[in-house]
Design an enzyme around this catalytic site. Structure first.
Site, PDB file in Angstrom:
ATOM      1  N   SER A 129      35.759  42.016  47.603  1.00  0.00           N
ATOM      2  CA  SER A 129      37.055  41.723  46.989  1.00  0.00           C
ATOM      3  C   SER A 129      37.676  40.476  47.601  1.00  0.00           C
ATOM      4  CB  SER A 129      38.018  42.897  47.179  1.00  0.00           C
ATOM      5  OG  SER A 129      39.284  42.569  46.619  1.00  0.00           O
ATOM      6  N   LYS A 184      35.624  50.564  46.572  1.00  0.00           N
ATOM      7  CA  LYS A 184      35.995  49.325  45.878  1.00  0.00           C
ATOM      8  C   LYS A 184      36.655  49.642  44.539  1.00  0.00           C
ATOM      9  CE  LYS A 184      35.971  44.862  44.826  1.00  0.00           C
ATOM     10  NZ  LYS A 184      36.143  44.716  43.408  1.00  0.00           N
ATOM     11  N   HIS A 187      40.123  50.660  45.236  1.00  0.00           N
ATOM     12  CA  HIS A 187      40.837  49.417  45.557  1.00  0.00           C
ATOM     13  C   HIS A 187      41.293  48.737  44.268  1.00  0.00           C
ATOM     14  CE1 HIS A 187      40.627  45.006  45.579  1.00  0.00           C
ATOM     15  NE2 HIS A 187      41.101  45.038  46.813  1.00  0.00           N
ATOM     16  N   ASN A 188      40.377  48.617  43.289  1.00  0.00           N
ATOM     17  CA  ASN A 188      40.722  47.949  42.037  1.00  0.00           C
ATOM     18  C   ASN A 188      41.760  48.736  41.249  1.00  0.00           C
ATOM     19  OD1 ASN A 188      38.650  46.279  42.883  1.00  0.00           O
ATOM     20  ND2 ASN A 188      37.820  46.015  40.850  1.00  0.00           N
ATOM     21  N   GLU A 191      44.965  48.012  42.761  1.00  0.00           N
ATOM     22  CA  GLU A 191      45.303  46.647  42.321  1.00  0.00           C
ATOM     23  C   GLU A 191      45.974  46.688  40.944  1.00  0.00           C
ATOM     24  OE1 GLU A 191      42.484  43.178  40.643  1.00  0.00           O
ATOM     25  OE2 GLU A 191      42.006  43.789  42.694  1.00  0.00           O
TER      26      GLU A 191
END
Length: 483
Positions: A129, A184, A187-188, A191
């Site tokens: 990222s 991940k 995480h996205n 986001e």
């Protein structure tokens, strides 16, 4: 001739920048791209004079590598990854390592890890990222897969990743099979949530307070100096200050339809699979879907009525309230994301280091922010913390911020300004702190129409009852199951 330390397949912007990053940290990198013209252009252009070796076939790439060979793919997620793995396997030897640095879906990574290991090789699926700048200057990296591969890859990954103030790397081993890509993915999802919350703050400032882009630029500049200090607040500040060629704010000339690549959707689906209330990220995904039906919204705006926003009061106080609403809702988003990771770890047998994950996200990545340090402290203080909201620091933040948060949500609803992420975050907070929810009535409804049974407050948990509500249904109850 000296062999290369690592090979990389895929010379799009992320791949190129990662190669440049690796080389700048003293590693020799072999590169390959299916369109070999890209290899030639890269090694004769940007990579000229550097320890970067151009190769024009997978065989040439593999031959150029030091053992155990490390081959990293930076290619589009999906069938291309499977096809490349199939092409690489016959060329590699026992103990060699295949690495997927793309945005693959975690079940695919789990499947590929098992398959590659069955061939005597090792596999890593790593989230990367930070966009193109992060790839070049130091991304956040979240590797998972074959644990035996980590020691061979660790020196490279921890050299090229972002570092926090004390030099700690924003990269560490996450866990087995699909764990790295799962983290991940979350995480996205976070986001998506962060971006939606910021957009709602912007719309409130623009449509309710009547502020100009320049005024909002100054506000986000101030926001970025305190608790909200983060990459996304920083770039929002810059965007609001950016002028088009005619001197007007370019942001107001951009069509209001948002795109998405699917990782937010995957996060929501994973939450549904795990039975975790990931409400804020879900609303952020659906908000993008709603934005996409632009023409339909334009027609609806001519027909459907609602209040005309009208602000009366202290603007400075409301701007401060928006800051509190942003921060409080952001904490809910992370709390929900961590709850999802904890549930998935139990399902898939991962031993996730939650404080370590916060550290990985502390630098390099899109959601990097100062307050991630507080998340690390929370899990350092209590590794079995069930929800971030129960940590003393975050409890204190919610106590302090919620009055402003409630005023903002009330104003949005009263004035007809959509704020789905802020309001659903508040509903989650109120639901989570509610000792008795109305699900007792819901269970009675389910038992009434489907004999689904219920538990009683005056009986031990796990003991189920059925009521013959109509006097005609009999005493037969449905079996219990949880979807």
């Amino acid at each position: 001739m000296k062999k290369s330390d690592i090979g990389l397949i895929g010379l799009a912007v992320m791949g190129e920048n990662l190669v440049m990053n690796m080389e700048s940290h003293g590693f020799t990198v072999s590169v390959y791209n299916r369109t070999t013209e890209k290899v030639k252009n890269f090694v004769e252009g940007r990579a000229k004079g550097k320890n970067i070796v151009g190769t024009y076939s997978l065989e040439e790439l593999v031959t150029s590598l030091e053992k155990p060979r490390k081959v990293m793919m930076m290619i589009k997620a999906g069938s291309a990854v499977d096809a490349t793995i199939e092409s690489l396997i016959p060329l590699l030897e026992e103990g060699d390592i295949i690495i997927d640095g793309g945005n693959s879906h975690f079940p695919d990574t789990a499947r590929r890890t098992a398959y590659v290991e069955s061939k005597g090789l090792l596999y890593i699926g790593t989230g990367v990222s930070g966009g193109e700048e992060g790839a070049l200057k130091g991304p956040s990296m979240m590797p998972g897969g074959s644990p035996e591969a980590w020691e061979s890859v660790k020196p490279i990954f921890q050299a090229i990743c972002a570092k926090v103030e004390d030099g700690s790397p924003c990269c560490d081993w996450v866990g087995e099979n699909g764990a790295g890509h799962f983290v991940k993915m979350v995480h996205n999802g976070i986001e998506y949530g962060d971006m939606q919350l910021i957009c709602e703050a912007y719309q409130l400032m623009r449509d309710y307070l009547g502020l100009t882009a320049d005024e909002m630029h100054k506000i986000f500049t101030e926001y970025n100096k305190g608790d909200l200090d983060s990459y996304l607040i920083e770039i929002t500040r810059d965007i609001l200050g950016y002028k088009d060629t005619d001197g007007s704010a370019i942001v107001e000339k951009i069509l209001d339809t948002a795109g998405q690549k699917g990782t937010g959707k995957w996060t929501g689906i994973a939450a549904l699979d795990e039975g975790v209330p990931l409400t804020l990220i879900g609303e952020a995904v659906f908000s993008r879907c709603l934005s996409a039906i632009k023409e339909e919204r334009v027609e609806a705006s001519k027909v459907l009525t609602g209040p005309t926003p009208k602000f009366e009061g202290d603007k400075a106080q409301f701007i401060s309230d928006i800051k509190d609403a942003l921060f409080a809702a952001k904490i809910v988003s992370y709390a929900q994301g961590y709850t999802l990771m904890r549930a998935a770890a139990k399902t898939y047998g991962w031993n996730l280091n939650y404080g370590g994950i916060a550290l990985m996200w502390r630098g390099g990545c899109i959601i990097r922010s100062v307050f991630l340090g507080k998340i690390k402290e929370a899990f350092d203080n209590n590794p079995v913390l069930t929800n971030l909201l129960l940590d003393p620091y975050f409890k204190g933040v919610m106590d302090k911020a919620q009055a402003g948060w409630r005023r903002v949500c009330a104003a949005a609803i009263t004035n007809g300004i959509p704020a789905p992420a802020m309001t659903t975050a508040l509903s989650y907070y109120d639901g989570y702190r509610c000792e008795k929810l109305p699900a007792n009535l819901l269970q009675a409804q389910r038992d009434y129409f489907g004999a689904h049974t219920y538990e009683r407050v005056d009986a031990p948990r796990g003991q189920f009852f059925h009521t013959n509500w109509t006097g005609e249904g009999g005493d037969t109850a449905a079996s219990n199951y949880v979807v």
